[in-house]
Design an enzyme around this catalytic site. Structure first.
Site, short mmCIF file in Angstrom:
data_model
loop_
_atom_site.label_atom_id
_atom_site.label_comp_id
_atom_site.label_asym_id
_atom_site.label_seq_id
_atom_site.Cartn_x
_atom_site.Cartn_y
_atom_site.Cartn_z
N LYS A 44 46.80 32.71 54.30
CA LYS A 44 46.12 34.00 54.20
C LYS A 44 45.09 33.95 53.08
O LYS A 44 45.08 33.03 52.26
CB LYS A 44 47.14 35.12 53.94
CG LYS A 44 47.91 34.98 52.64
CD LYS A 44 48.93 36.09 52.48
CE LYS A 44 49.72 35.92 51.19
NZ LYS A 44 50.69 37.01 50.97
N ARG A 53 58.53 46.78 50.15
CA ARG A 53 57.18 46.74 50.70
C ARG A 53 57.21 47.11 52.19
O ARG A 53 56.94 48.25 52.55
CB ARG A 53 56.56 45.36 50.45
CG ARG A 53 55.08 45.27 50.70
CD ARG A 53 54.46 44.05 50.05
NE ARG A 53 54.98 42.79 50.56
CZ ARG A 53 54.59 41.59 50.11
NH1 ARG A 53 53.68 41.51 49.15
NH2 ARG A 53 55.11 40.48 50.60
N MET A 112 26.49 39.59 36.99
CA MET A 112 26.86 39.54 38.40
C MET A 112 26.64 38.15 39.00
O MET A 112 27.45 37.66 39.78
CB MET A 112 26.07 40.58 39.20
CG MET A 112 26.49 40.65 40.66
SD MET A 112 25.54 41.84 41.63
CE MET A 112 26.16 43.38 40.96
N TYR A 140 24.23 41.33 28.36
CA TYR A 140 24.33 42.78 28.31
C TYR A 140 25.15 43.26 27.11
O TYR A 140 26.12 42.64 26.71
CB TYR A 140 24.99 43.31 29.58
CG TYR A 140 24.17 43.17 30.83
CD1 TYR A 140 23.04 43.96 31.04
CD2 TYR A 140 24.54 42.26 31.82
CE1 TYR A 140 22.29 43.84 32.20
CE2 TYR A 140 23.80 42.13 32.99
CZ TYR A 140 22.67 42.93 33.17
OH TYR A 140 21.94 42.81 34.32
#
Length: 386
Positions: A38, A136, A315, A267
């Site tokens: 998965k 779950r 990013m 940043y």
């Protein structure tokens, strides 16, 4: 790396994948091995490693969602594929025609699946989930749950392939709760057998239990993170399996510049040079799965030395301090996850910085990152997703 669409890539060593699977096979003996692929095989690329897993010990595959199963079937994978999670009933025809084995934990859903199968003149293959303590999905192992499962087993349009549960603490040193879960499953299965129901494939052992609890193997085991060379925690008995990470995340230097003292990087001005510095820019960022949480904390390996990530990860780019490394230039190879010349910075190291687990680190590597597959140290395939 001109075979990729960009100078960021993940190298997956298929020989290492094969060796990891052989180690698992040697440990579990003749039990069925369900290789969990998965989340794009935990970031390794399900389409391109499934055959290696199957050729080296796995007999079945497991995914989380139907599109993952469809992708494997479309690629020609004929081995049994199990969906571990929820599939909306409107995909029933797809499940049945492609012989995809669906997890079931609701009677009404099972009835609808059975009806679809009968209309197609086939049977829907299912695994019944029992919630022994994960909280779950799954039927509770009580009388009500037993009656519901017996009802499902009587449906004319379903073939019950498996009965399973999921251990929540098998990778912890204290196995008490895992034994409690296992006892609940085996007692539930005995109750089924007392009612004449014999399900061929009982499976409970995940990676932690595979390593530490052979008594929980039942008919089959489900291996996830260990297939890819990582241990599920630091509390398992690592001596039981000799594993090696199969994935290395790399990039190339995109730019090198010199900054004077008291100049800012990235940043927010969170990093300021304390002296004249040489800064390299790397063309990878959080959109590629290289998290912003690594800002100012992670290391990379370049020219056989560590370099620190400085300033905030952007990013699409991040910066490293290479002042102490000679002759760094555009195009130089950089290892973000992996090892070289005795230096290592892997998914465990990254997870510790981010306060998470190695699973998440591997799954975070995005589809913007091409995968390169190697055998015998030679490239055998390249997968550019976009």
């Amino acid at each position: 790396m001109d075979i990729c669409v960009r100078p960021v890539w993940a190298e997956i060593d298929l020989d290492i994948i094969a060796n990891n699977m052989k180690e698992i096979r040697n440990l579990v003996g003749e039990k069925e091995i369900i290789a969990v692929v998965k989340a794009n095989a935990y970031g390794h690329g399900a389409l391109d490693i499934a055959s290696t897993l199957l050729e080296n010990g796995a007999s079945r595959l497991a995914v989380a969602i139907i599109t993952e199963a469809d992708e494997l079937r479309d690629a020609g994978i004929t081995a049994p594929i199990m969906i571990l999670g929820y599939t909306p009933i409107n995909f029933a025809e797809n499940l049945i025609n492609n012989e995809i084995e669906q997890t079931v934990y609701d009677v009404e859903y099972a009835k609808e699946l059975s009806d679809f199968a009968l209309k197609l003149g086939k049977k829907a293959k299912i695994h019944i989930a029992i919630d022994t303590g994960m909280g779950r999905i799954g039927f509770l192992p009580n009388e009500e749950g037993l009656n519901k499962v017996l009802e499902i087993c009587s449906l004319p349009g379903v073939e019950v392939i498996g009965l399973f549960t999921h251990f929540s603490t098998s990778d912890e040193k204290d196995k008490t709760y895992t034994y409690e879960q296992f006892s609940k499953l085996t007692a539930f299965n005995k109750a089924l057998e007392d009612n004449g129901i014999h399900i061929p494939l009982k499976h409970a052992s995940n990676s932690g239990a595979i390593m530490d609890l052979p008594e929980t193997y039942l008919d089959g085991v489900r291996c996830g993170i260990i297939s890819y060379g990582y241990y599920p925690s630091e509390e398992v008995k690592k001596e039981n399996l000799k594993l090696k990470p199969a994935l290395t995340l790399k990039t190339n230097v995109a730019f090198v510049k010199e900054l004077d003292e008291d100049m800012y990087v990235s940043y927010g001005r969170t990093y300021k040079t304390e002296k004249k510095s040489k800064i390299a820019t790397l063309p990878i960022g959080y959109a590629d799965g290289y998290s912003r949480l690594l800002s100012g904390k992670a290391k990379v390996i370049i020219k056989g030395q560590f370099a620190n990530v400085i300033g905030r990860v952007c990013m699409d780019q991040c910066m490293i301090d290479v002042t102490h490394i000679e002759d760094v230039k555009i195009g130089d190879e950089v290892i973000l996850l992996g090892e070289e010349n005795g230096l290592k910075f892997d998914a465990n190291d990254m997870a510790e910085i981010m306060g998470t687990i190695n699973y998440e680190i591997l799954c975070m590597i995005s589809h913007r990152v091409p995968r390169i597959y190697k055998k015998n140290n030679e490239i055998v395939k390249v997968r550019n997703y976009i």
